[in-house]
Design a protein around this motif. Structure first.
Motif, PDB file in Angstrom:
ATOM      1  N   ALA A 107       0.828  -1.205   0.000  1.00 15.20           N
ATOM      2  CA  ALA A 107       0.000   0.000   0.000  1.00 15.20           C
ATOM      3  C   ALA A 107       0.862   1.255   0.000  1.00 15.20           C
ATOM      4  N   GLN A 108       2.138   1.108   0.300  1.00 15.12           N
ATOM      5  CA  GLN A 108       3.097   2.221   0.340  1.00 15.12           C
ATOM      6  C   GLN A 108       2.656   3.282   1.347  1.00 15.12           C
ATOM      7  N   ILE A 109       2.067   2.809   2.438  1.00 16.24           N
ATOM      8  CA  ILE A 109       1.690   3.759   3.496  1.00 16.24           C
ATOM      9  C   ILE A 109       2.878   3.909   4.437  1.00 16.24           C
ATOM     10  N   PRO A 110       3.363   5.134   4.617  1.00 15.63           N
ATOM     11  CA  PRO A 110       4.551   5.300   5.458  1.00 15.63           C
ATOM     12  C   PRO A 110       4.207   5.164   6.925  1.00 15.63           C
ATOM     13  N   ARG A 111       5.228   4.972   7.751  1.00 19.27           N
ATOM     14  CA  ARG A 111       5.040   5.029   9.198  1.00 19.27           C
ATOM     15  C   ARG A 111       4.569   6.437   9.536  1.00 19.27           C
ATOM     16  N   PRO A 112       3.719   6.580  10.556  1.00 26.69           N
ATOM     17  CA  PRO A 112       3.197   7.917  10.866  1.00 26.69           C
ATOM     18  C   PRO A 112       4.266   8.812  11.497  1.00 26.69           C
ATOM     19  N   ARG A 113       4.276  10.070  11.062  1.00 27.05           N
ATOM     20  CA  ARG A 113       5.061  11.160  11.644  1.00 27.05           C
ATOM     21  C   ARG A 113       6.483  10.773  12.051  1.00 27.05           C
ATOM     22  N   MET A 114       7.323  10.632  11.094  1.00 31.15           N
ATOM     23  CA  MET A 114       8.737  10.374  11.380  1.00 31.15           C
ATOM     24  C   MET A 114       9.473  11.665  11.678  1.00 31.15           C
ATOM     25  N   VAL A 115       8.897  12.794  11.222  1.00 30.10           N
ATOM     26  CA  VAL A 115       9.474  14.105  11.531  1.00 30.10           C
ATOM     27  C   VAL A 115       8.498  14.788  12.484  1.00 30.10           C
ATOM     28  N   PRO A 116       8.975  15.382  13.606  1.00 31.02           N
ATOM     29  CA  PRO A 116       8.058  16.011  14.570  1.00 31.02           C
ATOM     30  C   PRO A 116       7.341  17.203  13.965  1.00 31.02           C
ATOM     31  N   LYS A 117       6.232  17.595  14.620  1.00 25.71           N
ATOM     32  CA  LYS A 117       5.536  18.815  14.200  1.00 25.71           C
ATOM     33  C   LYS A 117       6.429  20.005  14.469  1.00 25.71           C
ATOM     34  N   TRP A 118       6.307  21.043  13.619  1.00 32.30           N
ATOM     35  CA  TRP A 118       7.222  22.168  13.725  1.00 32.30           C
ATOM     36  C   TRP A 118       6.883  23.062  14.928  1.00 32.30           C
ATOM     37  N   ALA A 119       5.591  23.280  15.144  1.00 37.80           N
ATOM     38  CA  ALA A 119       5.179  24.216  16.180  1.00 37.80           C
ATOM     39  C   ALA A 119       5.778  23.830  17.524  1.00 37.80           C
ATOM     40  N   GLY A 120       6.441  24.781  18.165  1.00 38.32           N
ATOM     41  CA  GLY A 120       6.958  24.564  19.500  1.00 38.32           C
ATOM     42  C   GLY A 120       8.374  24.025  19.550  1.00 38.32           C
ATOM     43  N   LEU A 121       8.975  23.721  18.393  1.00 38.43           N
ATOM     44  CA  LEU A 121      10.365  23.230  18.403  1.00 38.43           C
ATOM     45  C   LEU A 121      11.341  24.385  18.624  1.00 38.43           C
ATOM     46  N   SER A 122      12.423  24.103  19.322  1.00 42.29           N
ATOM     47  CA  SER A 122      13.468  25.121  19.469  1.00 42.29           C
ATOM     48  C   SER A 122      14.302  25.161  18.181  1.00 42.29           C
ATOM     49  N   VAL A 123      15.143  26.189  18.063  1.00 43.24           N
ATOM     50  CA  VAL A 123      15.993  26.324  16.876  1.00 43.24           C
ATOM     51  C   VAL A 123      16.839  25.066  16.678  1.00 43.24           C
ATOM     52  N   GLU A 124      17.454  24.606  17.756  1.00 43.03           N
ATOM     53  CA  GLU A 124      18.314  23.426  17.643  1.00 43.03           C
ATOM     54  C   GLU A 124      17.505  22.205  17.205  1.00 43.03           C
ATOM     55  N   GLU A 125      16.289  22.087  17.745  1.00 45.47           N
ATOM     56  CA  GLU A 125      15.453  20.940  17.384  1.00 45.47           C
ATOM     57  C   GLU A 125      15.042  20.997  15.910  1.00 45.47           C
ATOM     58  N   VAL A 126      14.791  22.216  15.411  1.00 47.44           N
ATOM     59  CA  VAL A 126      14.435  22.349  13.993  1.00 47.44           C
ATOM     60  C   VAL A 126      15.618  21.917  13.125  1.00 47.44           C
ATOM     61  N   VAL A 127      16.815  22.422  13.460  1.00 49.59           N
ATOM     62  CA  VAL A 127      18.007  22.067  12.683  1.00 49.59           C
ATOM     63  C   VAL A 127      18.182  20.548  12.687  1.00 49.59           C
ATOM     64  N   GLN A 128      18.008  19.937  13.871  1.00 51.13           N
ATOM     65  CA  GLN A 128      18.146  18.488  13.988  1.00 51.13           C
ATOM     66  C   GLN A 128      17.079  17.766  13.158  1.00 51.13           C
ATOM     67  N   ALA A 129      15.847  18.271  13.230  1.00 51.07           N
ATOM     68  CA  ALA A 129      14.754  17.622  12.497  1.00 51.07           C
ATOM     69  C   ALA A 129      14.983  17.706  10.992  1.00 51.07           C
ATOM     70  N   VAL A 130      15.481  18.878  10.544  1.00 55.40           N
ATOM     71  CA  VAL A 130      15.734  19.054   9.106  1.00 55.40           C
ATOM     72  C   VAL A 130      16.833  18.104   8.653  1.00 55.40           C
ATOM     73  N   GLN A 131      17.873  17.952   9.500  1.00 54.69           N
ATOM     74  CA  GLN A 131      18.933  17.009   9.142  1.00 54.69           C
ATOM     75  C   GLN A 131      18.389  15.576   9.124  1.00 54.69           C
ATOM     76  N   ASP A 132      17.632  15.209  10.151  1.00 55.71           N
ATOM     77  CA  ASP A 132      17.099  13.848  10.222  1.00 55.71           C
ATOM     78  C   ASP A 132      16.176  13.534   9.057  1.00 55.71           C
ATOM     79  N   ALA A 133      15.510  14.584   8.528  1.00 59.25           N
ATOM     80  CA  ALA A 133      14.598  14.353   7.418  1.00 59.25           C
ATOM     81  C   ALA A 133      15.356  14.261   6.094  1.00 59.25           C
TER      82      ALA A 133
END
Lengths: 441, 331
Positions: A107-133
């Motif tokens: 079905a090619q359904i991905p695992r849910p939410r592998m990248v966290p929601k943006w709202a409320g993330l700190s700058v460092e967390e955003v940078v980390q999330a962008v790298q992880d994605a």
């Protein structure tokens, strides 16, 4: 902001964007097999983290980021790892790649939410999330995006410039992105602005995309200082230094980064990708690719799973015409001609252009007649005629003195040369030779 | 899917349509009206002289430059231009020898197309000037019948002249040696004595305008040549009214042909736009100096050749400022 929205010099290659400029973006079906090179970005290649026989879901990591100057690689379709071996890379080399046999009935359904929601993330967390994605610059160079989000502290960044120039002929993926997903572009810009802590953003778009300019202007959020700046239609308007000059009126000093004049440049496709990553929770596993050219039967703008082989991509567009002569990954000015159609689409693949025989360069090269057209074309005011003369006699050190390092290999000089001298090819080779000379001494 | 044969080349994969042969053949095409005007004034002799220089140039190019090097059209330009700066009565063997010298000594010894320092046509003319000073300054009068031969056209090498041609002094010769001014109308419409290409100022300007419009000629060079000539001539005319005024200077002699077709030779002129202004201005100054105070009545040829020699220095001093630097590129 300066009133000037262009730059001196440059060239006007035939645009041929009409083939796909008004073709809406469609999704391409999953191919039977995908190939994911571990090196798809500038910096260190990803470190393999699967083995042959492993089952992967869509979005699972197949390669880990190897340090800060690296990003992970994710599976773009569910399936089984068939092989890990050397495979043709679209840059012309061979690269270690993970080959995945795609489940025909998944079905090619991905695992849910592998990248966290943006709202409320700190700058460092955003940078980390962008790298992880696994997000990289989608304009072609594939520079890891999170690195640009964490500029050195000694520089004060005041402006975010979003590159929607798309000056390469034939390509329309950024054009369609801006025209169809302006809200997504603006959300990506919001993330970028907040992370960088800048108050001002400018989107530079060449004037030949009035519908994109219009769509972006209509969608500008009330609370953000975003300007859409129409730019002169000229190649290479989208080169980082040319764009910064057009927007701010300042020249990035030779050998320095854009951040030294207080700006960060991101491609418009990268902004949209960041938005998509935070919206859907999926890492970067697909991208918009313009598949076009007079040698292709049905040109299109497609959402393509990263790792799709060029062969499958062209087949999906009804294949090549009998007079097709050259398959190019990227635009026809700076892209790479492909010798092997098994090479896959990577994160940095902006387009695939199939040129017909009559569009390709002739083979006959004449001597340089010192007409000076290359000097009038060079966007960074080099003397390609002189550099070419020096390159042919291997005088690399003199080339360095004549600012070879400032050449960005845009190809404007080769495009105008009436003698058909492959100037930018000579310069590419000379740059490599100079690097070897420096390493040796 | 059918599999067409694919090629792999380096980027950029697109190319502007202009090519070196296309530029050269366009120059040749723009010279056709100039030659036609020469034929109108000097008859069959003019056409024979141009044919002889062109054959000499092409033969030499083919013999020593290889089969491939003829098609680019550059040797044809050299031949045509050399023919246009010779008098109509020139014996054909001399004219052909000039073509041989122009291509051989002016171009091929330097390494062929693109490598030569001096304009090959002018090298050919300088060679003839040194070798046959009398023949090259024997100016047949314009306006005899078309089929009238203007001199010893078919003379055999190294034999004395056998026919007496009807000759006429050039306007610059008249000025220098007899202090006589030719009326401007005669100069513009070419009803004077002189070389073949000295008589068609208007057609030359039209040809130049066409080439400049197509981007095959850099307008800065002819404009700067004419500007500097006009300014210096006006100043000198103001100082002493015996010196000719600017219009006489511009429309007499080989100035138009030199400024439009010879100084603009891409190979032997600067590559930078600022350098082209310097180059053209230098030619204008030198030719006025030679015309007014030199031993020769005409100075276009030496002015261009001298400035040709300066081109490497001009290029070095006028390098563009590289983006993001305040330094200049060391040439």
């Amino acid at each position: 902001m300066s009133l000037a929205s262009g730059f001196a010099h440059g060239v006007h290659p035939p645009e041929a964007k009409g083939l796909t400029a008004q073709v809406p973006i469609r999704r391409m079906p999953f191919p039977a097999e995908i190939v994911l090179p571990l090196r798809q970005h500038a910096g260190k290649p990803a470190r393999l983290c699967v083995k042959v026989g492993d089952r992967v879901e869509r979005g699972d990591k197949v390669g880990e980021a190897d340090g800060f100057m690296s990003v992970p690689i994710h599976a773009s379709a569910a399936g089984t790892v068939a092989d890990v071996d050397w495979w043709p890379h679209p840059d012309g080399s061979m690269a270690m790649a993970v080959r995945i046999t795609v489940d025909p009935y998944a079905a090619q359904i991905p695992r849910p939410r592998m990248v966290p929601k943006w709202a409320g993330l700190s700058v460092e967390e955003v940078v980390q999330a962008v790298q992880d994605a696994g997000v990289v610059g989608l304009g072609g160079a594939a520079f890891p995006t999170h690195v640009k989000l964490a500029p050195p502290k000694e520089y004060a960044v005041h402006t975010l410039i979003v590159n929607g120039a798309e000056c390469e002929p034939y390509l329309t993926s950024d054009h369609r992105t801006m025209a169809e997903y302006p809200d997504r572009v603006h959300f990506g810009i919001r993330v970028l602005m907040q992370t960088l802590g800048v108050q001002k953003a400018v989107i530079g778009v060449e004037r030949n995309k009035p519908d994109a300019i219009e769509a972006l202007r209509r969608a500008i959020p009330q609370d953000l200082d975003i300007t859409v700046l129409p730019l002169t239609v000229k190649y290479p308007q989208g080169a980082e230094k040319m764009l910064i000059h057009a927007v701010t009126g300042t020249e990035v000093p030779s050998g320095k980064l854009p951040v030294s004049v207080g700006v960060v440049v991101q491609n418009v496709g990268s902004a949209a990708a960041i938005a998509e990553v935070f919206e859907t929770g999926l890492p970067l596993i697909e991208r918009i690719v313009t598949v076009t050219g007079h040698g292709l039967r049905r040109p299109a703008n497609l959402i393509v799973p990263v790792g799709t082989k060029l062969r499958d991509l062209l087949a999906h567009c009804d294949g090549m015409t009998p007079d097709a002569a050259e398959v190019i990954v990227g635009g026809p000015m700076m892209g790479m001609a492909q010798a092997d159609l098994d090479a896959p689409v990577t994160k940095g693949t902006t387009g695939v252009v199939v040129l017909a025989r009559h569009e390709t360069r002739g083979e006959r090269v004449y001597p340089c007649i010192h007409c000076g057209r290359c000097l009038d074309a060079c966007p960074v005011f080099l003397n390609p005629s002189l550099l070419g003369d020096l390159a042919r006699v291997d005088r690399y050190e003199e080339m360095a003195e004549a600012h070879l390092a400032d050449c960005m290999l845009c190809g404007s000089c080769s495009f105008v040369c009436p003698s058909n001298i492959p100037l930018s090819q000579l310069f590419q080779v000379s740059k490599a030779a100079l690097k070897r000379l420096k390493a040796a001494s | 899917m059918t599999a067409p044969r694919l090629i792999v080349t380096a980027s950029p994969h697109l190319k502007d349509r202009d090519s070196t042969p296309r530029i050269m053949w366009n120059v040749v095409a723009s010279l056709v009206p100039v030659i036609a005007v020469a034929g109108f004034y000097f008859g069959i002799s003019a056409l024979l002289v141009v044919a002889a220089t062109t054959l000499g140039a092409l033969g030499t190019q083919r013999l020593f430059g290889g089969r491939d090097s003829v098609g680019d059209g550059s040797a044809v330009i050299t031949g045509l231009l050399l023919g246009l700066c010779l008098p109509a009565g020139m014996p054909l063997w001399m004219a052909a020898l000039g073509g041989v010298a122009g291509i051989g000594l002016g171009k091929l010894v330097f390494g062929g197309l693109g490598q030569n320092v001096f304009n090959p046509a002018l090298i050919g003319r300088a060679f003839l000037q040194a070798a046959f000073p009398v023949a090259i300054t024997t100016w047949p009068a314009a306006g005899q019948g078309f089929w009238t031969l203007r001199g010893d056209t078919f003379a055999l090498p190294f034999l004395q002249a056998s026919t007496d041609a009807l000759t006429e002094a050039t306007p610059l010769g008249l000025l220098k040696f007899e202090q006589k001014l030719t009326p401007l109308g005669d100069l513009i419409f070419g009803t004077t004595g002189g070389s073949l290409g000295e008589t068609g100022a208007l057609v030359i300007l039209l040809g130049g305008a066409y080439l400049a419009w197509r981007g095959y000629l850099n307008w800065r060079i002819p404009v700067s040549v004419m500007l500097s000539t006009a300014i210096l001539a006006t100043v000198m005319h103001g100082v002493d009214a015996r010196y000719p005024d600017a219009l006489f200077m511009l429309f007499s002699g080989g100035l138009m042909l030199g400024a439009v077709y010879m100084a603009t030779d891409m190979v032997t002129s600067p590559v930078t736009n600022s350098g082209r202004w310097v180059f053209g201005a230098g030619i204008g100054v030198l030719l006025v100096v030679i015309r007014l105070w030199g031993g020769l009545p005409e100075g276009v040829m030496y002015a261009i050749l001298l400035m040709n020699a300066m081109v490497p220095f001009i290029n070095r001093l006028t390098q563009p400022r590289v983006f993001g630097t305040h330094l200049r590129v060391g040439a």
